[in-house]
Design an enzyme around this catalytic site. Structure first.
Site, PDB file in Angstrom:
ATOM      1  N   TRP A  29      31.615 -64.633 -11.958  1.00 53.24           N
ATOM      2  CA  TRP A  29      32.849 -63.831 -11.947  1.00 53.24           C
ATOM      3  C   TRP A  29      33.855 -64.354 -10.928  1.00 53.24           C
ATOM      4  CZ3 TRP A  29      27.977 -61.600 -11.212  1.00 53.24           C
ATOM      5  CH2 TRP A  29      27.587 -61.445  -9.882  1.00 53.24           C
ATOM      6  N   GLU A  42      32.427 -55.739 -10.439  1.00 57.47           N
ATOM      7  CA  GLU A  42      32.464 -54.891  -9.240  1.00 57.47           C
ATOM      8  C   GLU A  42      31.638 -53.623  -9.427  1.00 57.47           C
ATOM      9  OE1 GLU A  42      33.459 -55.772  -6.425  1.00 57.47           O
ATOM     10  OE2 GLU A  42      34.553 -57.583  -6.945  1.00 57.47           O
ATOM     11  N   GLN A  47      26.082 -51.311  -4.789  1.00 57.53           N
ATOM     12  CA  GLN A  47      24.688 -50.975  -4.426  1.00 57.53           C
ATOM     13  C   GLN A  47      23.677 -51.925  -5.055  1.00 57.53           C
ATOM     14  OE1 GLN A  47      24.391 -48.135  -2.582  1.00 57.53           O
ATOM     15  NE2 GLN A  47      26.084 -46.832  -3.164  1.00 57.53           N
ATOM     16  N   LEU A  85      19.347 -50.854 -13.522  1.00 53.36           N
ATOM     17  CA  LEU A  85      20.329 -51.043 -12.446  1.00 53.36           C
ATOM     18  C   LEU A  85      20.417 -49.828 -11.530  1.00 53.36           C
ATOM     19  CD1 LEU A  85      23.589 -52.768 -13.754  1.00 53.36           C
ATOM     20  CD2 LEU A  85      22.179 -53.446 -11.818  1.00 53.36           C
ATOM     21  N   TYR A 125      37.966 -49.845  -2.498  1.00 56.05           N
ATOM     22  CA  TYR A 125      37.436 -51.213  -2.456  1.00 56.05           C
ATOM     23  C   TYR A 125      37.593 -51.897  -3.831  1.00 56.05           C
ATOM     24  CZ  TYR A 125      34.250 -54.961  -3.215  1.00 56.05           C
ATOM     25  OH  TYR A 125      33.744 -56.163  -3.614  1.00 56.05           O
ATOM     26  N   ASP A 143      34.503 -53.738   2.350  1.00 52.33           N
ATOM     27  CA  ASP A 143      33.182 -53.257   1.941  1.00 52.33           C
ATOM     28  C   ASP A 143      32.190 -53.524   3.081  1.00 52.33           C
ATOM     29  OD1 ASP A 143      32.806 -55.982   1.873  1.00 52.33           O
ATOM     30  OD2 ASP A 143      31.849 -56.028  -0.085  1.00 52.33           O
ATOM     31  N   CYS A 213      34.012 -65.603  18.258  1.00 53.02           N
ATOM     32  CA  CYS A 213      33.287 -64.403  17.824  1.00 53.02           C
ATOM     33  C   CYS A 213      32.696 -63.675  19.041  1.00 53.02           C
ATOM     34  CB  CYS A 213      32.174 -64.789  16.849  1.00 53.02           C
ATOM     35  SG  CYS A 213      31.168 -63.377  16.385  1.00 53.02           S
TER      36      CYS A 213
HETATM   37  S1  SF4 Z   1      29.452 -66.267  14.701  1.00 58.86           S
HETATM   38 FE1  SF4 Z   1      27.708 -65.173  13.890  1.00 58.86          FE
HETATM   39  S2  SF4 Z   1      28.123 -63.020  14.239  1.00 58.86           S
HETATM   40 FE2  SF4 Z   1      30.050 -64.119  14.508  1.00 58.86          FE
HETATM   41  S3  SF4 Z   1      31.053 -63.960  12.514  1.00 58.86           S
HETATM   42 FE3  SF4 Z   1      29.910 -65.886  12.557  1.00 58.86          FE
HETATM   43  S4  SF4 Z   1      27.884 -65.424  11.678  1.00 58.86           S
HETATM   44 FE4  SF4 Z   1      28.898 -63.480  12.195  1.00 58.86          FE
END
Ligand code: SF4
Length: 358
Positions: A29, A42, A47, A85, A125, A143, A213
């Protein structure tokens, strides 16, 4: 580099670049532009893991290639195709929406977010996904994957399932969206969440967002995202009476708002706790049926886990001498070829198949 604005800029730039150069996730898709097919994918994937949903997507797009074909299909046939499902309300709403579009909208899927989100069974979403992937409109999907990636990268500790959390994540997602390429951006963040920034073992060393991050640098990866409520899971005990008469089995369609609405099942007596055959025979609901039988046996048990419930089923086989008069009128007596065309909950289907009812 680490000002909030630079962090945001880094996020979008590196995410989209990763998608363009390194994202190898392949699903049928992806890149689809037909709103009907995007909507189907979607709904099937809510789930449900992609690997589990894939054969269903292929079957639905083959058997019902257009929204008109799905709208014209009989309920029982569609529920049967959906069997396995779970979350059958999705299937019920999907059929209602297909028929609404076919009959009231001239078979044409709405072309804007407001029209899409007004359809039954479609939340923000799914509406954002269809608006973005089908029409390139600037709506950001939010999501579980998105909550995870954003909360980790930006170090957001506000629970995502609170009103405040939902607002924070929705507003941040909109701010980060690459409005000139919303399908690419949305696909990128969903794929990164599904393949790199995964719930338990994120691949931070190969992640394009690692440099900025917060969760990675502060050791918070497995603590984020935060959920406010623990899901309460209750156990229910279903005792099924397999009423057999003249080679047929009595089954009834579930109705109302409870689980498994629109699916069939044998005669059900629900109890507060598991019961034995002897206790069943003294149960008031059982006695009220006034059954005359040659044999009654405990024939097996099954467990089915749902999001909020565990269903523990016991199956009691009963060979009747006469047709009982106390059964609900809506039920039917189905021979093996009839049973094969009816949709059942997974646990009932397994029992019937394992015991060669069809
Ligand atoms: S560095 Fe690790 S925790 Fe941060 S966004 Fe990437 S995969 Fe996720």
């Amino acid at each position: 580099m680490n000002t909030p604005d630079n962090r945001k800029k880094h996020f979008t730039t590196h995410l989209v670049s990763w998608h363009h150069n390194d994202n190898s996730r392949s699903l049928p898709w992806k890149s689809e532009k037909d709103p009907y097919r995007i909507w189907l994918s979607e709904i099937i994937l809510q789930q449900t893991r992609a690997a589990q949903g894939l054969p269903y997507y292929l079957k639905f797009t083959t058997d019902y290639p257009t929204i008109a074909a799905l709208a014209a299909a009989p309920d029982e046939e569609v529920f049967r195709a959906w069997q396995g499902l779970g979350y059958y309300n999705r299937c019920k709403n999907m059929l209602a929406t297909a028929r609404y579009i076919a009959n009231e909208l001239g078979g044409v899927f709405p072309r804007d977010y407001e029209g899409i989100v007004a359809l039954k069974g479609i939340g923000p979403y799914t509406a954002a996904a269809i608006a973005s992937f089908a029409y390139g409109l600037p709506h950001a999907v939010v999501d579980g994957n998105v909550y995870r990636v954003l909360s980790r990268y930006f170090g957001i500790e506000t629970p995502f399932d609170t009103t405040e959390g939902k607002k924070i994540f929705a507003s941040l997602a909109t701010e980060l969206l690459d409005t000139g390429n919303s399908p690419g951006y949305n696909q990128a963040i969903m794929d990164l969440g599904a393949t790199v920034c995964t719930p338990r073992n994120p691949s931070c060393t190969s992640c394009p967002l690692q440099r900025n991050c917060i969760a990675y640098h502060q050791g918070l990866t497995l603590l984020l995202p935060v959920r406010s409520k623990k899901i309460q899971v209750a156990t229910r005990y279903f005792n099924y009476l397999l009423l057999e008469y003249n080679g047929a089995l009595w089954v009834n369609k579930r109705t109302g708002q409870d689980i498994w609405a629109s699916l069939h099942e044998p005669y059900l007596i629900e109890t507060e706790a598991p019961i034995t055959l002897e206790v069943l025979k003294a149960n008031a609901a059982f006695l009220a049926l006034g059954l005359s039988y040659a044999n009654i046996n405990f024939s097996g048990a099954g467990t089915q886990k749902l999001t909020h419930r565990i269903i523990k089923s016991s199956f009691f086989t009963i060979s009747l001498n006469t047709m009982p008069s106390g059964l609900p009128e809506a039920g039917i007596w189905a021979a093996p070829d009839g049973l094969a065309k009816i949709a059942f909950p997974k646990t009932v289907l397994s029992f019937l198949k394992n015991n060669l009812y069809f």
